[in-house]
Design a protein around this motif. Sequence first.
Motif, short mmCIF file in Angstrom:
data_model
loop_
_atom_site.label_atom_id
_atom_site.label_comp_id
_atom_site.label_asym_id
_atom_site.label_seq_id
_atom_site.Cartn_x
_atom_site.Cartn_y
_atom_site.Cartn_z
N ALA A 541 13.96 2.09 45.56
CA ALA A 541 13.24 1.85 46.68
C ALA A 541 13.46 0.67 47.47
O ALA A 541 14.17 -0.23 46.86
CB ALA A 541 11.58 1.72 45.82
N PRO A 542 12.65 0.63 48.47
CA PRO A 542 13.11 -0.93 49.30
C PRO A 542 12.94 -2.39 48.46
O PRO A 542 13.66 -3.10 48.69
CB PRO A 542 12.07 -0.96 50.32
N GLU A 543 11.99 -2.19 47.40
CA GLU A 543 11.72 -3.52 46.87
C GLU A 543 11.04 -3.10 45.49
O GLU A 543 10.32 -2.11 45.56
CB GLU A 543 11.02 -4.49 47.55
N VAL A 544 11.08 -3.88 44.65
CA VAL A 544 9.93 -4.16 43.60
C VAL A 544 9.30 -5.56 43.69
O VAL A 544 10.03 -6.55 43.64
CB VAL A 544 10.66 -3.96 42.15
N GLN A 545 8.15 -5.75 43.79
CA GLN A 545 7.20 -6.69 43.95
C GLN A 545 7.13 -7.61 42.71
O GLN A 545 5.99 -7.60 42.10
CB GLN A 545 5.93 -6.67 44.68
N PHE A 546 8.19 -8.04 42.10
CA PHE A 546 8.01 -8.53 40.73
C PHE A 546 6.98 -9.81 40.55
O PHE A 546 6.47 -10.08 39.71
CB PHE A 546 9.46 -9.21 40.16
N PHE A 547 7.01 -10.38 41.70
CA PHE A 547 6.10 -11.69 41.80
C PHE A 547 4.76 -11.51 41.63
O PHE A 547 3.85 -12.50 41.32
CB PHE A 547 6.10 -12.29 43.12
N THR A 548 4.08 -10.27 41.54
CA THR A 548 2.70 -9.95 41.49
C THR A 548 2.47 -9.07 40.09
O THR A 548 3.00 -7.89 40.23
CB THR A 548 1.96 -9.72 42.88
N PRO A 549 1.38 -9.16 39.41
CA PRO A 549 1.15 -8.24 38.57
C PRO A 549 0.48 -6.81 39.10
O PRO A 549 0.57 -5.67 38.44
CB PRO A 549 -0.06 -8.88 37.40
N ASN A 550 0.13 -7.09 40.37
CA ASN A 550 -0.33 -6.00 41.09
C ASN A 550 0.48 -4.98 41.80
O ASN A 550 0.30 -4.25 42.87
CB ASN A 550 -1.51 -6.25 42.16
N ASN A 551 1.82 -4.85 41.42
CA ASN A 551 3.06 -4.46 41.99
C ASN A 551 2.72 -2.87 41.80
O ASN A 551 2.04 -2.67 40.93
CB ASN A 551 4.34 -5.08 41.90
N SER A 552 3.40 -2.23 42.68
CA SER A 552 3.24 -0.57 42.67
C SER A 552 3.84 -0.20 41.44
O SER A 552 3.53 1.14 40.98
CB SER A 552 3.76 -0.10 43.87
N ASP A 553 4.84 -0.89 41.00
CA ASP A 553 5.57 -0.27 39.74
C ASP A 553 4.79 -0.67 38.16
O ASP A 553 5.36 0.00 37.11
CB ASP A 553 6.87 -0.96 39.31
N GLY A 554 3.83 -1.24 38.43
CA GLY A 554 3.05 -1.70 37.11
C GLY A 554 3.28 -3.06 36.59
O GLY A 554 4.19 -3.58 36.97
N GLU A 555 2.22 -3.32 35.93
CA GLU A 555 2.19 -4.92 35.27
C GLU A 555 3.62 -5.17 34.41
O GLU A 555 3.77 -6.37 34.38
CB GLU A 555 0.76 -5.08 34.46
#
Length: 817
Positions: A541-555
Amino acid sequence: MSQLRSRFFAIVCCTAFIVSCASQQYSQMPSANTGKRIKSLVIHFTAINYEKSVTALVKEGGLSSHYLVPESHDDTYGNDKIEAIQLVEESERAWHAGESYWQSRTHLNDSSIGIEIVNVPQCQWDEALSPLHTEYGDNRLCIFPDYDPAQIEAVISLAQDILKRNPDIEPTAVVGHADIAFNRKNDPGPRFPWFQLYQAGVGAWYENDTLASYWQMFNDARPNVGLIQAALRAYGYGITETGTLDLPTINAISAFQSHFLPYHLTGQPDNKTAGALFALLKKYFPQKANKLIKRYQNENAARSEAAAITPVHGQVDDIYPQQERSSRQDVNDKARFKSYSGRGEMTIVASEDADATIAINGETLNIASPLMAGKPYHYSLKRRTHDGVNTLAVASVTPSSANVHITIPYPTLVDDTAAWKKRFTAVDNLIKQDINNGFPGAVLLVVKNGAVVKHTAYGYARRYDTDGTPLASSEPMTLETGFDLASNTKMFATTLTLMHLSGQGKVDINQPVYHYLPEYRGSGRESRTVRDLLTHQSGYAPEVQFFTPNNSDGEAFFSQDKALTAQLLLNRVPFVVGNGVNASYSDTNFMLLGLLIERITGMTLDQYCERVLYTPLGLSHTLFNPLRKGLSAYEFAATELRGNTRDDSMSFPNIRTHTLRAEVHDEKAFYAMGGVSGHAGLFSTAKDMGVMIQMLLNGGGYGNVKLFSEDIVNTFTKPAANHPGFGLGWRRPADGANRWHFGPYASASAYGHTGWTGTVTVIDPELDMGIVLLTNARHSPIVKDSNGNPRFTGTDFETAKYGSVIAKIYETLLNAR
């Protein structure tokens, strides 16, 4: 009913009789191919008192152990005498080990006996240093109490009995929970008296003289991390050889030191640790030790060889007559080089007094006769050269025993802005009009035929206050202002490094990623190659938003720690489509490539780029994390007005709220990778970028510095077979499909990239030109779009959309011919 019940009992009795008879009829034929089930003895501490230990190990589900050993002065124990209490029969499994590994065995509950010892350390974490509750690290403080002497005597007696009953438990298989699960456990801790157990015949220990001998050897030439990882694996630890000091390696070393060097708990692969490790291998696994020492010697020899290789200086750096000669007479003692009309120089050094006949572009040079041995002769070529490819031919060198060493540097940039000053009116007007209407600022640099023909600063390095209102005193943009390059990092850090490593034979882009990152396996990772990552065809996918616990891939994917982020990238980040299905631009690809570079080089990405690429080119303002390296925030253009909040539309732990300046904007790079990542984090100036562009136009070198060959440049910049919009990392015009970036006039050989903060590069070898447009478009007020999403007003301007500026630059250059 009575008859039916009688018949049922009869059947049951007959069946029972048959089974009984059958069980007595088995013949015995003992096999020699057998062994004892128990192979390991694992020592734990409970971290809670006796009463709570009983509750956890006996009364509640989930945990157990074969034995529990209380300690004196525990009010919840209530017994003056310390004795080992058996909780589970040794012949049965106890759930004490969890996910574990030791000496090629996994799931050690099946093959081990566990002893839990009541011992209560006091641990706390400083979440300001890191939000992760890891077993080891600077953010954790543990106070480990001494073990009760009477308790240890009971443990020793119990262990001796266990070893008598289970003779397959070797000394090296008496281990701590931390040894078999170092990523999540640290028991029984550094206070546990392993040496005292060894003296009582329980467990392993090294010979002090052997330790001293290896320590001295490693002081002379330190072993690399990969060798220490291999040695840990050889002894029993479940560590993967990666060649870099990653988090699992730090944890494994910490567990080893806690066991065998409790006075030296550093987590670092230092020489004392290596000495103890090899001393243990020498004592208990001598064949493994000898094999690894042989490898150590070979690696030292290889390092010495590599250090002895003479670097190439310039585009021609050869000795004539050439030693390797062709049977085709007219191809010997000749070379091509790039130059420009009225420019160029050459240096000649003769091995002995000699005469030589040397021609440039077919014209014989008037050089000293004779050339004196060892004396450098410098000759200007400005009367002989022309734009483009030039020729060098050495017709003769006499006497026959002599040779001449000839060097010709790559072209370097000259300043020709004065001659072009009035030609870029159209692009100046476009950018200035945007500035007048609220656009923050920009610096534009254009390279043509080895000269800087345009270098102009527009607008402001900082224009707006945090609330979006114009500052009373805005800070003007200058030619020296540095910029957050955003995704141009992918090209001018990660891809340039891979081009350099490829030219050195240290990376093969067609190899699977796991060839360099061995832990990159599972879920189809084995099929992904370095090329797949470079061309964005891996399926991420374009990115994983590691920086936030609310990322679309889960905490579970929340990480603000580089080591943890690396593990998630290597083992956990899922694919969304199959390999090679399409080209989908993804930061994840280049985050992985950054890790791959660090693994191959043994250096962090910023260290390698800054030391090996930028410093030799003289680039003092191209770097990662500039504030940590002595530069001031005022030397850089500002980006977002209120940190990463999007005007309070975003929130996550540790979010920045101040105006960003000289700090990488990209959240994944800043929070999850410590400011250094393969996809973002690089800062530079237009001037420095111009040097890198000319280096690429030169075919891989600049001045006396050669980074890679022209073949490498061509390999990395040609379009991918199935997706012509991508090269190896680089973006391509794709026959006009990407004219929003390259404009409508770019040749089929053009390549470049863009960056989210407002940066764009275009390199066009066919026209021998390059463009660098650096803007701080995101340093602008935020408004909500029709869907309620935040939008930077700076991105509404033509300057921020790239294509129009690029088009006007091409028109200026093409119309001037």
